[in-house]
Design a protein around this motif. Sequence first.
Motif, PDB file in Angstrom:
ATOM      1  N   LEU A 398       7.808  17.596 -33.276  1.00  0.00           N
ATOM      2  CA  LEU A 398       6.613  18.248 -33.787  1.00  0.00           C
ATOM      3  C   LEU A 398       6.509  18.119 -35.300  1.00  0.00           C
ATOM      4  CD1 LEU A 398       6.441  19.279 -30.890  1.00  0.00           C
ATOM      5  CD2 LEU A 398       5.859  21.542 -31.782  1.00  0.00           C
ATOM      6  N   ARG A 399       7.629  18.177 -35.988  1.00  0.00           N
ATOM      7  CA  ARG A 399       7.587  18.016 -37.439  1.00  0.00           C
ATOM      8  C   ARG A 399       7.001  16.666 -37.831  1.00  0.00           C
ATOM      9  NH1 ARG A 399      13.697  20.058 -39.030  1.00  0.00           N
ATOM     10  NH2 ARG A 399      13.506  22.208 -38.277  1.00  0.00           N
ATOM     11  N   ARG A 400       7.152  15.679 -36.962  1.00  0.00           N
ATOM     12  CA  ARG A 400       6.604  14.342 -37.238  1.00  0.00           C
ATOM     13  C   ARG A 400       5.217  14.148 -36.636  1.00  0.00           C
ATOM     14  NH1 ARG A 400       9.746  11.010 -39.800  1.00  0.00           N
ATOM     15  NH2 ARG A 400      12.002  11.352 -39.894  1.00  0.00           N
ATOM     16  N   GLY A 401       4.646  15.212 -36.075  1.00  0.00           N
ATOM     17  CA  GLY A 401       3.311  15.084 -35.506  1.00  0.00           C
ATOM     18  C   GLY A 401       3.294  14.433 -34.143  1.00  0.00           C
ATOM     19  N   LEU A 402       4.411  14.475 -33.432  1.00  0.00           N
ATOM     20  CA  LEU A 402       4.525  13.859 -32.110  1.00  0.00           C
ATOM     21  C   LEU A 402       4.677  14.938 -31.034  1.00  0.00           C
ATOM     22  CD1 LEU A 402       7.052  11.077 -33.147  1.00  0.00           C
ATOM     23  CD2 LEU A 402       4.682  10.669 -32.437  1.00  0.00           C
ATOM     24  N   TRP A 403       4.046  14.693 -29.885  1.00  0.00           N
ATOM     25  CA  TRP A 403       4.153  15.641 -28.782  1.00  0.00           C
ATOM     26  C   TRP A 403       5.023  15.034 -27.683  1.00  0.00           C
ATOM     27  CZ3 TRP A 403       3.550  20.585 -28.263  1.00  0.00           C
ATOM     28  CH2 TRP A 403       3.532  21.165 -26.991  1.00  0.00           C
ATOM     29  N   PRO A 404       6.044  15.760 -27.202  1.00  0.00           N
ATOM     30  CA  PRO A 404       6.948  15.208 -26.191  1.00  0.00           C
ATOM     31  C   PRO A 404       6.389  15.348 -24.775  1.00  0.00           C
ATOM     32  CG  PRO A 404       7.690  17.390 -26.844  1.00  0.00           C
ATOM     33  CD  PRO A 404       6.474  17.096 -27.677  1.00  0.00           C
ATOM     34  N   ILE A 405       6.552  14.307 -23.979  1.00  0.00           N
ATOM     35  CA  ILE A 405       6.179  14.339 -22.565  1.00  0.00           C
ATOM     36  C   ILE A 405       7.329  13.743 -21.763  1.00  0.00           C
ATOM     37  CG2 ILE A 405       4.541  13.582 -20.808  1.00  0.00           C
ATOM     38  CD1 ILE A 405       2.426  13.373 -22.982  1.00  0.00           C
ATOM     39  N   ASN A 406       7.808  14.507 -20.802  1.00  0.00           N
ATOM     40  CA  ASN A 406       8.919  14.074 -19.957  1.00  0.00           C
ATOM     41  C   ASN A 406       8.449  14.058 -18.501  1.00  0.00           C
ATOM     42  OD1 ASN A 406      10.540  14.324 -22.357  1.00  0.00           O
ATOM     43  ND2 ASN A 406      10.684  16.510 -21.938  1.00  0.00           N
ATOM     44  N   PRO A 407       7.814  12.985 -18.062  1.00  0.00           N
ATOM     45  CA  PRO A 407       7.205  12.976 -16.723  1.00  0.00           C
ATOM     46  C   PRO A 407       8.192  13.244 -15.591  1.00  0.00           C
ATOM     47  CG  PRO A 407       6.439  11.111 -18.029  1.00  0.00           C
ATOM     48  CD  PRO A 407       7.562  11.728 -18.793  1.00  0.00           C
ATOM     49  N   LEU A 408       9.433  12.791 -15.728  1.00  0.00           N
ATOM     50  CA  LEU A 408      10.394  12.947 -14.635  1.00  0.00           C
ATOM     51  C   LEU A 408      10.873  14.382 -14.473  1.00  0.00           C
ATOM     52  CD1 LEU A 408      12.568   9.719 -15.039  1.00  0.00           C
ATOM     53  CD2 LEU A 408      10.435  10.048 -13.778  1.00  0.00           C
ATOM     54  N   SER A 409      10.541  15.254 -15.417  1.00  0.00           N
ATOM     55  CA  SER A 409      10.920  16.667 -15.289  1.00  0.00           C
ATOM     56  C   SER A 409       9.767  17.517 -14.753  1.00  0.00           C
ATOM     57  CB  SER A 409      11.378  17.216 -16.644  1.00  0.00           C
ATOM     58  OG  SER A 409      10.309  17.230 -17.572  1.00  0.00           O
ATOM     59  N   ASP A 410       8.689  16.871 -14.331  1.00  0.00           N
ATOM     60  CA  ASP A 410       7.559  17.622 -13.781  1.00  0.00           C
ATOM     61  C   ASP A 410       7.998  18.387 -12.533  1.00  0.00           C
ATOM     62  OD1 ASP A 410       4.383  17.825 -13.769  1.00  0.00           O
ATOM     63  OD2 ASP A 410       5.062  17.571 -11.702  1.00  0.00           O
ATOM     64  N   PRO A 411       7.647  19.671 -12.413  1.00  0.00           N
ATOM     65  CA  PRO A 411       8.119  20.468 -11.271  1.00  0.00           C
ATOM     66  C   PRO A 411       7.714  19.906  -9.914  1.00  0.00           C
ATOM     67  CG  PRO A 411       7.249  21.901 -12.987  1.00  0.00           C
ATOM     68  CD  PRO A 411       6.924  20.492 -13.393  1.00  0.00           C
ATOM     69  N   ARG A 412       6.510  19.373  -9.808  1.00  0.00           N
ATOM     70  CA  ARG A 412       6.072  18.834  -8.511  1.00  0.00           C
ATOM     71  C   ARG A 412       6.914  17.628  -8.110  1.00  0.00           C
ATOM     72  NH1 ARG A 412       0.311  17.091  -8.203  1.00  0.00           N
ATOM     73  NH2 ARG A 412       0.766  16.222 -10.253  1.00  0.00           N
ATOM     74  N   LEU A 413       7.179  16.749  -9.069  1.00  0.00           N
ATOM     75  CA  LEU A 413       7.980  15.566  -8.788  1.00  0.00           C
ATOM     76  C   LEU A 413       9.413  15.963  -8.441  1.00  0.00           C
ATOM     77  CD1 LEU A 413       7.904  12.443  -8.760  1.00  0.00           C
ATOM     78  CD2 LEU A 413       8.683  12.514 -11.133  1.00  0.00           C
ATOM     79  N   MET A 414       9.951  16.942  -9.174  1.00  0.00           N
ATOM     80  CA  MET A 414      11.320  17.376  -8.920  1.00  0.00           C
ATOM     81  C   MET A 414      11.453  18.004  -7.540  1.00  0.00           C
ATOM     82  SD  MET A 414      13.785  19.304 -11.608  1.00  0.00           S
ATOM     83  CE  MET A 414      13.583  17.861 -12.655  1.00  0.00           C
ATOM     84  N   GLU A 415      10.507  18.838  -7.170  1.00  0.00           N
ATOM     85  CA  GLU A 415      10.558  19.471  -5.856  1.00  0.00           C
ATOM     86  C   GLU A 415      10.455  18.420  -4.751  1.00  0.00           C
ATOM     87  OE1 GLU A 415       8.382  23.011  -3.268  1.00  0.00           O
ATOM     88  OE2 GLU A 415       7.585  22.437  -5.228  1.00  0.00           O
ATOM     89  N   TYR A 416       9.571  17.443  -4.933  1.00  0.00           N
ATOM     90  CA  TYR A 416       9.412  16.384  -3.936  1.00  0.00           C
ATOM     91  C   TYR A 416      10.726  15.624  -3.748  1.00  0.00           C
ATOM     92  CZ  TYR A 416       8.054  11.938  -1.867  1.00  0.00           C
ATOM     93  OH  TYR A 416       7.996  10.829  -1.064  1.00  0.00           O
ATOM     94  N   CYS A 417      11.340  15.211  -4.840  1.00  0.00           N
ATOM     95  CA  CYS A 417      12.564  14.412  -4.749  1.00  0.00           C
ATOM     96  C   CYS A 417      13.718  15.209  -4.146  1.00  0.00           C
ATOM     97  CB  CYS A 417      12.947  13.883  -6.121  1.00  0.00           C
ATOM     98  SG  CYS A 417      11.804  12.620  -6.755  1.00  0.00           S
ATOM     99  N   HIS A 418      13.784  16.496  -4.436  1.00  0.00           N
ATOM    100  CA  HIS A 418      14.863  17.315  -3.890  1.00  0.00           C
ATOM    101  C   HIS A 418      14.761  17.469  -2.376  1.00  0.00           C
ATOM    102  CE1 HIS A 418      16.078  19.506  -7.880  1.00  0.00           C
ATOM    103  NE2 HIS A 418      16.031  18.195  -7.995  1.00  0.00           N
ATOM    104  N   THR A 419      13.563  17.354  -1.838  1.00  0.00           N
ATOM    105  CA  THR A 419      13.395  17.511  -0.393  1.00  0.00           C
ATOM    106  C   THR A 419      13.648  16.223   0.379  1.00  0.00           C
ATOM    107  OG1 THR A 419      11.009  17.017  -0.481  1.00  0.00           O
ATOM    108  CG2 THR A 419      11.667  19.324  -0.734  1.00  0.00           C
TER     109      THR A 419
END
Length: 521
Positions: A398-419
Amino acid sequence: MLKAEIRLQDLRGSVLLRAGRVEFGGSWIEAFEHPALEMVLVTTDGRWFAVVRERATGVTTPAPAQAVGFDAYVELYQECVAWPLDYVMVEVVKEECRMRIRAGVLGSAPIYFRAQDDAVLLSWDFADFLGVPFALDAEIAAHYLTLGTFYSARQICAGVTMLTERASIYVAPRMARYCYPEAVEVVGPTEAQSAFDPDHGFRQLLHEVMAMRPIKAGRAAIELSGGMDSAAVAAAARHTMGRQSSKGILLDGQHRHAQVERRNAIIALLELRDSTVNMSDFLPCLDLRPDARPKEHPLSEFYLEAFEAIWADARSEGAQYVLTGIGGDELFPLFAGEMAHTRVASETMIAEVGSYAESILTPRALTAARSMRLFDAPTSLVSMPTLLAHVCRAPYLLRRGLWPINPLSDPRLMEYCHTLPLAARFQRTTMRNYLNLSLNAGIFPCNYAKETFARVLPELIAQEADRIASQLKDCALADFGLVDQRAVLDLLAEVTATRAEAPCAPLAFFLWLERFVRQAT
């Protein structure tokens, strides 16, 4: 996502929004200015709320400030609480001078909180709280020193609290109360899932997750390590966003050639605009002097110098978002009873690291470190390692004006893979199939040689051992009664002699915490 200075007495006054800043009396709430975020102020008789949230694809941007009737207020409020991406909300009841601050589910850029004399300070940057003396929370410090992995509202600076995902803080005159959310039930494999095609479901859901945010072409940079996780993110980004840029940190040693070969293959197939830095040119700072690095959270990224180099490069090219593969390690877990023998080696390593960590503690600190933790946040939809990665990295992005996105940590994707059934999870079969299809090549065979930072710190500490030992003639953590100064020097000598990873890990945590305490006290 926001910063704020609020005096409760100001809540009774009129409120307005201008230029991304809510103002009332002498108090204010300011959104982090970024295309990823929007700020909305909604008022009704005697109440108002302000929310800073991630923009979502397909959702019309609302009027920044709205004065509505009570029924519309409730409807807009419920919409914000159910927002599909991350947010932070401040709700106010004017006449009673009370408010509630609540967080969304992703924990993307956690905010910190301090209440004193009916005034509240909020900030996404932990360093904002380090301008005044504070008491060190010895119990938290002891757990840090034993590499206790925990995600908690309680912080090492007594009086500073982190708003964890889905948590709330209730504030009224002479009262502040923190409230954790309910724990999320851990989802495991289901019989019903075996009837579906895991590969198709994974591909479809990953692409949906990637398309949830309206990111303009060419505005995202991908952290491309050369591993499966970042490659999957790069492939999904290419499919949903078009051509993007990639940034990488190249390692030295035996894995460098394989890392470079994999990255080159991915870059060519996805037509990425790539640039790299060498880890050897941006080694971690081991200098314990307080001014050696800016004031920062003691859990900051170990390899911050190298990451800051690629983030600066991305920003100079006009990137506004950084996409990472964080979360991939938690997508395909092995549950109780599944291939237990594969965990023996890692559990042995953890025990060895723990033994070294405890060897430097004083009896008092050891007792605290072995105490049952009653302060952890409850289980969430997002994995704890991912939430901790946000803590370690988000402020610097954020100090550099960048926003982080971590698609693989999305709750829907995580729940799907765990099942998914074991066959689809074991050795990341589903992700490997996705990569083989997306990249049209067998770049990631089973048991490929993975890139790792594991050798960086042992070698570096050994090279700088004399200076570290000299600086440790005075030891702040020893003065606080947390570590045995002689035992720390013995641990340093062992790392220097052996370059082993097990003793290096607790020594590195000690060095980062030692510098933090010197900076902040």
